[in-house]
Design a protein around this motif. Structure first.
Motif, PDB file in Angstrom:
ATOM      1  N   ASP A 106      -3.745  -2.377   2.801  1.00 28.38           N
ATOM      2  CA  ASP A 106      -4.026  -1.926   4.168  1.00 28.38           C
ATOM      3  C   ASP A 106      -2.708  -1.536   4.830  1.00 28.38           C
ATOM      4  O   ASP A 106      -2.010  -2.366   5.411  1.00 28.38           O
ATOM      5  CB  ASP A 106      -4.716  -3.027   4.973  1.00 28.38           C
ATOM      6  N   PRO A 107      -2.331  -0.259   4.750  1.00 36.43           N
ATOM      7  CA  PRO A 107      -1.037   0.179   5.253  1.00 36.43           C
ATOM      8  C   PRO A 107      -1.013   0.471   6.740  1.00 36.43           C
ATOM      9  O   PRO A 107      -0.014   0.969   7.255  1.00 36.43           O
ATOM     10  CB  PRO A 107      -0.776   1.449   4.447  1.00 36.43           C
ATOM     11  N   ARG A 108      -2.093   0.152   7.459  1.00 36.25           N
ATOM     12  CA  ARG A 108      -2.135   0.499   8.875  1.00 36.25           C
ATOM     13  C   ARG A 108      -1.037  -0.197   9.669  1.00 36.25           C
ATOM     14  O   ARG A 108      -0.521   0.370  10.649  1.00 36.25           O
ATOM     15  CB  ARG A 108      -3.519   0.184   9.452  1.00 36.25           C
ATOM     16  N   GLY A 109      -0.652  -1.393   9.284  1.00 40.04           N
ATOM     17  CA  GLY A 109       0.436  -2.078   9.972  1.00 40.04           C
ATOM     18  C   GLY A 109       1.746  -1.323   9.856  1.00 40.04           C
ATOM     19  O   GLY A 109       2.517  -1.237  10.823  1.00 40.04           O
ATOM     20  N   LEU A 110       2.016  -0.757   8.679  1.00 48.37           N
ATOM     21  CA  LEU A 110       3.229   0.039   8.473  1.00 48.37           C
ATOM     22  C   LEU A 110       3.209   1.303   9.319  1.00 48.37           C
ATOM     23  O   LEU A 110       4.234   1.714   9.873  1.00 48.37           O
ATOM     24  CB  LEU A 110       3.369   0.412   6.993  1.00 48.37           C
ATOM     25  N   LEU A 111       2.028   1.914   9.421  1.00 44.08           N
ATOM     26  CA  LEU A 111       1.906   3.127  10.219  1.00 44.08           C
ATOM     27  C   LEU A 111       2.006   2.821  11.702  1.00 44.08           C
ATOM     28  O   LEU A 111       2.653   3.553  12.457  1.00 44.08           O
ATOM     29  CB  LEU A 111       0.570   3.802   9.913  1.00 44.08           C
ATOM     30  N   ASP A 112       1.397   1.718  12.124  1.00 47.57           N
ATOM     31  CA  ASP A 112       1.452   1.337  13.542  1.00 47.57           C
ATOM     32  C   ASP A 112       2.877   1.016  13.967  1.00 47.57           C
ATOM     33  O   ASP A 112       3.290   1.322  15.091  1.00 47.57           O
ATOM     34  CB  ASP A 112       0.555   0.121  13.800  1.00 47.57           C
ATOM     35  N   ALA A 113       3.631   0.386  13.072  1.00 43.71           N
ATOM     36  CA  ALA A 113       5.016   0.004  13.381  1.00 43.71           C
ATOM     37  C   ALA A 113       5.996   1.145  13.159  1.00 43.71           C
ATOM     38  O   ALA A 113       7.198   0.983  13.366  1.00 43.71           O
ATOM     39  CB  ALA A 113       5.428  -1.197  12.526  1.00 43.71           C
ATOM     40  N   GLU A 114       5.483   2.302  12.710  1.00 42.90           N
ATOM     41  CA  GLU A 114       6.303   3.488  12.418  1.00 42.90           C
ATOM     42  C   GLU A 114       7.324   3.212  11.318  1.00 42.90           C
ATOM     43  O   GLU A 114       8.368   3.856  11.244  1.00 42.90           O
ATOM     44  CB  GLU A 114       6.977   4.020  13.687  1.00 42.90           C
ATOM     45  N   THR A 115       7.007   2.241  10.454  1.00 41.37           N
ATOM     46  CA  THR A 115       7.824   2.009   9.266  1.00 41.37           C
ATOM     47  C   THR A 115       7.622   3.147   8.275  1.00 41.37           C
ATOM     48  O   THR A 115       8.522   3.478   7.499  1.00 41.37           O
ATOM     49  CB  THR A 115       7.435   0.672   8.615  1.00 41.37           C
ATOM     50  N   ALA A 116       6.433   3.732   8.301  1.00 46.18           N
ATOM     51  CA  ALA A 116       6.121   4.885   7.461  1.00 46.18           C
ATOM     52  C   ALA A 116       5.280   5.852   8.280  1.00 46.18           C
ATOM     53  O   ALA A 116       4.559   5.447   9.195  1.00 46.18           O
ATOM     54  CB  ALA A 116       5.369   4.448   6.207  1.00 46.18           C
ATOM     55  N   ASP A 117       5.394   7.135   7.962  1.00 45.97           N
ATOM     56  CA  ASP A 117       4.614   8.163   8.654  1.00 45.97           C
ATOM     57  C   ASP A 117       3.284   8.432   7.970  1.00 45.97           C
ATOM     58  O   ASP A 117       2.321   8.852   8.624  1.00 45.97           O
ATOM     59  CB  ASP A 117       5.411   9.472   8.730  1.00 45.97           C
TER      60      ASP A 117
END
Length: 202
Positions: A15-26
């Motif tokens: 679940d990569p949504r946390g990475l996207l929400d934190a702008e760790t990844a685009d």
């Protein structure tokens, strides 16, 4: 795209949504069935959905070899030259390609549905590493069928159909709607689609 910079980082979560929400990844690229099901359910319930997604390739409908997984072992493995039954498969020692290091994957989910399990003794995070390790051991791994020739050691490997039915793995792109440049997302999605067409239509 001469002025574009791309940085690729390992994806260690389903679940990569946390990475996207934190702008760790685009953007995240991978197999996210639970995430997509949740996004669909939220949209149907009228809840604001902050993420978008697009299927990059969908398995066997378009490219028959894509999404098909096979059991792979060394040429002189004890199971190499006999039919690979479910009993033999479950009794073997296994290597799992796991980007997170978690010793449980979609094959294990399919086995669990049959009331079976396998013994995973090693995890690695790259298909190439998996192929190298099984070519020099008695471990069995699972690889995408189209990837076996890419290993460069295909002549050292024995490939068997899996002794159980597994669903084709779909690969999707997922990103946050607040992304700063929609045109950049579209460019990347088109580039990924072109690469997919080139790789799997040959």
């Amino acid at each position: 795209a001469p002025h574009l910079s791309i940085r690729i980082v390992p994806l260690t979560t389903r679940d990569p949504r946390g990475l996207l929400d934190a702008e760790t990844a685009d953007m995240a690229v991978g197999h996210f069935p639970a995430v997509l099901a949740d996004l669909t359910a939220r949209a149907q319930a009228g809840t604001l959905v902050p993420h978008e997604h697009r299927r990059l390739y969908g398995g066997r409908q378009r490219w028959p070899s894509l999404g098909r997984y096979v059991a792979v072992m060394r040429k002189d493995h004890p199971l190499a030259w006999m039919p690979l039954t479910l009993e033999h498969y479950c009794a073997a020692q296994h290597l799992l390609v796991s980007f997170s290091g978690r010793a449980y994957g979609f094959i294990d989910e399919a086995l669990a549905a049959l009331g079976r399990e396998r013994h995973i003794v090693l995890t690695v995070n790259q298909y190439t590493t998996a192929a190298r390790v099984v070519s020099q051991s008695d471990l069995v791994t699972v690889l995408p069928r189209h990837f076996v020739p890419i290993t460069g050691i295909q002549h050292q490997l024995q490939v068997h159909p899996l002794p159980l039915e597994v669903q084709a793995v779909h690969v999707d792109a997922l990103w946050h709607k607040r992304g700063p440049n929609r045109a950049a997302y579209e460019w990347l999605l088109q580039a990924l689609n072109r690469a997919t067409l080139k790789a799997f239509s040959q």
